[in-house]
Design a protein around this motif. Structure first.
Motif, PDB file in Angstrom:
ATOM      1  N   LEU A 154     -32.219  -5.483  42.802  1.00  0.00           N
ATOM      2  CA  LEU A 154     -31.498  -5.875  44.009  1.00  0.00           C
ATOM      3  C   LEU A 154     -31.549  -4.748  45.032  1.00  0.00           C
ATOM      4  CD1 LEU A 154     -28.267  -7.515  42.514  1.00  0.00           C
ATOM      5  CD2 LEU A 154     -30.460  -8.597  43.068  1.00  0.00           C
ATOM      6  N   LYS A 155     -31.480  -5.148  46.268  1.00  0.00           N
ATOM      7  CA  LYS A 155     -31.355  -4.185  47.353  1.00  0.00           C
ATOM      8  C   LYS A 155     -30.123  -3.338  47.126  1.00  0.00           C
ATOM      9  CE  LYS A 155     -32.898  -7.091  51.152  1.00  0.00           C
ATOM     10  NZ  LYS A 155     -32.419  -8.127  52.049  1.00  0.00           N
ATOM     11  N   ILE A 196     -31.425 -18.845  47.312  1.00  0.00           N
ATOM     12  CA  ILE A 196     -30.877 -18.473  48.613  1.00  0.00           C
ATOM     13  C   ILE A 196     -30.183 -17.130  48.516  1.00  0.00           C
ATOM     14  CG2 ILE A 196     -29.223 -19.042  50.416  1.00  0.00           C
ATOM     15  CD1 ILE A 196     -29.760 -21.892  50.098  1.00  0.00           C
ATOM     16  N   PHE A 197     -29.449 -16.960  47.454  1.00  0.00           N
ATOM     17  CA  PHE A 197     -28.717 -15.700  47.290  1.00  0.00           C
ATOM     18  C   PHE A 197     -29.662 -14.509  47.280  1.00  0.00           C
ATOM     19  CE2 PHE A 197     -26.812 -12.505  44.344  1.00  0.00           C
ATOM     20  CZ  PHE A 197     -25.798 -12.082  45.194  1.00  0.00           C
ATOM     21  N   LEU A 198     -30.756 -14.643  46.564  1.00  0.00           N
ATOM     22  CA  LEU A 198     -31.680 -13.507  46.450  1.00  0.00           C
ATOM     23  C   LEU A 198     -32.552 -13.323  47.684  1.00  0.00           C
ATOM     24  CD1 LEU A 198     -32.750 -13.879  42.715  1.00  0.00           C
ATOM     25  CD2 LEU A 198     -31.280 -12.105  43.712  1.00  0.00           C
ATOM     26  N   LYS A 199     -32.996 -14.419  48.249  1.00  0.00           N
ATOM     27  CA  LYS A 199     -33.987 -14.294  49.320  1.00  0.00           C
ATOM     28  C   LYS A 199     -33.457 -14.492  50.720  1.00  0.00           C
ATOM     29  CE  LYS A 199     -37.440 -16.076  46.105  1.00  0.00           C
ATOM     30  NZ  LYS A 199     -38.180 -17.322  45.785  1.00  0.00           N
ATOM     31  N   GLY A 200     -32.257 -15.060  50.846  1.00  0.00           N
ATOM     32  CA  GLY A 200     -31.738 -15.308  52.180  1.00  0.00           C
ATOM     33  C   GLY A 200     -32.437 -16.472  52.836  1.00  0.00           C
ATOM     34  N   VAL A 201     -32.028 -16.790  54.039  1.00  0.00           N
ATOM     35  CA  VAL A 201     -32.638 -17.930  54.715  1.00  0.00           C
ATOM     36  C   VAL A 201     -33.444 -17.529  55.943  1.00  0.00           C
ATOM     37  CG1 VAL A 201     -30.703 -19.370  53.965  1.00  0.00           C
ATOM     38  CG2 VAL A 201     -30.715 -18.410  56.272  1.00  0.00           C
ATOM     39  N   GLY A 202     -33.344 -16.253  56.321  1.00  0.00           N
ATOM     40  CA  GLY A 202     -34.031 -15.822  57.540  1.00  0.00           C
ATOM     41  C   GLY A 202     -35.535 -15.714  57.358  1.00  0.00           C
ATOM     42  N   LEU A 203     -36.286 -15.755  58.465  1.00  0.00           N
ATOM     43  CA  LEU A 203     -37.741 -15.687  58.395  1.00  0.00           C
ATOM     44  C   LEU A 203     -38.302 -14.305  58.679  1.00  0.00           C
ATOM     45  CD1 LEU A 203     -39.927 -18.523  59.914  1.00  0.00           C
ATOM     46  CD2 LEU A 203     -40.064 -17.425  57.684  1.00  0.00           C
ATOM     47  N   GLU A 204     -37.534 -13.518  59.415  1.00  0.00           N
ATOM     48  CA  GLU A 204     -38.052 -12.196  59.805  1.00  0.00           C
ATOM     49  C   GLU A 204     -38.402 -11.362  58.569  1.00  0.00           C
ATOM     50  OE1 GLU A 204     -34.957 -11.745  62.464  1.00  0.00           O
ATOM     51  OE2 GLU A 204     -33.758 -12.844  61.009  1.00  0.00           O
ATOM     52  N   LEU A 205     -39.443 -10.581  58.691  1.00  0.00           N
ATOM     53  CA  LEU A 205     -39.961  -9.887  57.520  1.00  0.00           C
ATOM     54  C   LEU A 205     -39.428  -8.470  57.348  1.00  0.00           C
ATOM     55  CD1 LEU A 205     -43.588 -11.165  58.032  1.00  0.00           C
ATOM     56  CD2 LEU A 205     -41.818 -12.101  56.522  1.00  0.00           C
TER      57      LEU A 205
END
Lengths: 207, 207
Positions: A154-155, A196-205
DNA sequence: TCAAATAGTGAATTAGCGTTCAGTAATCAT
DNA sequence: ATGATTACTGAACGCTAATTCACTATTTGA
């Protein structure tokens, strides 16, 4: 002495029977709309008898909820502990929460309605216990997050915020599932939640 | 006829006063532990007078909660609508939720306790309304997600799941803040919430 | 077997509060 | 000013349901 053990056993059986009937009725009708008479007759006793097992209605209710919740948390912890990898622990956490909900719809409905969490004075005891249990559970989830960070899964970030987040998502799914009691089992959403919890929903890299 | 307007105004003023006092007392003590007598004396009327404004205790409660919630949702929507970019909308959503909570601690506490959401029979009306409002709100948030996907700001995915997720996180933060009523304002967490929501907590670099 | 102790009974007691309503005060229209 | 209308009052009513307790039934131990 031998006998007192048999007695004790029988006492516990009756007590459990009362609690189990009480759970059904409270769950169906809420605290205030349930009468001692109902619980008594459902468990095959007279009204007065209940008072040999519990101080009164409020106590009966408190004990019922309290013990049920204890069982819930301990089930969840056990399942989670059996997993090794942080991500598996997370997935298992979601899964076992959902599992409990699916198997205890009425009870969960009672909790959602929240009725009886604030009965005057004495009732606060239950409320306080539930809060303490919840805070404790958050601590447990926080531990998973910390473990995930140590193992570079995890981050790095505030593990407590992560714990709130995950529990919040879980609750939200469960809540909505309860409201619109659907055909599809809640468990189907397990991987969706952990994704969703791990990756989020945003597209920015941005890392 | 002129007069009837003044009358109407005065009537509304009194009604509002009663609702406002009722809110305070209900919030402090819950539905069942609040008596009509208390509300009456707090708003400077006799018990009987309340019945000229509301059918009874349950109606009074329902109206109070219902109108308050309406105001909440409309505030939130207004704030969000003023933003252009999806990510700003998301942030504003979080912020305005938190804002409401911070300004209405007692009322939110009442809602958390959930007391009075299931008053027998009639009470279901309130419950149903709140559920409908909530489902509706989810629809609203879903719209934001859809917009985010159209404008290539959010990953493509089920917008409804995203909505549950975001609302769940919001609720979780607010809930915990309420329980452990802290010094730090809840608003401080706004960017933390939207960050986690957009980016997730996992480290793997899979898009 | 038969007291003593324990468990169970359920009608009667009791208390709290929502609601009503006969009476009083205030307001209005003429 | 005065009768009519409307607003307000708060003590009294009635209902519900938790709790109690004098009594009965069952179990225990000698």
């Amino acid at each position: 002495m031998e006998k007192s053990k048999r007695k004790e056993m029988e006492f516990q059986l009756r007590r459990t029977e009362i609690l189990s009937q009480a759970e059904k009725i409270f769950a169906a009708k809420g605290f205030h709309n349930t009468t001692m008479a109902e619980i008594a007759s459902a468990s095959g006793f007279a009204t007065g008898t209940l008072y040999q097992f519990f101080e009164g209605k409020e106590t009966l209710y408190n004990v019922m909820v309290s013990e049920k919740i204890d069982r819930m948390y301990s089930e969840i912890r056990n399942s989670v502990s059996r997993e090794e990898k942080p991500t598996d622990k997370i997935e298992k956490l979601v899964e076992s929460h959902f599992h409990f909900v699916e198997n205890n719809v009425d009870f969960c409905d009672l909790l959602i309605r929240g009725e009886g969490l604030t009965l005057s004075d004495k009732g606060t005891i239950l409320r306080d216990k539930l809060i303490a249990d919840y805070v404790n559970h958050i601590g447990f989830v926080e531990g998973i997050m910390r473990f995930g960070m140590e193992t570079r899964t995890l981050k790095s970030g505030d593990p407590r915020m992560m714990a709130y987040t995950l529990l919040g998502i879980i609750r939200s799914f469960f809540y909505y599932w309860m409201l619109t009691n659907q055909d599809a089992p809640l468990s189907d959403k397990v991987s969706c939640v952990s994704d969703i919890f791990l990756k989020g929903v945003g597209l920015e890299l941005t890392a």
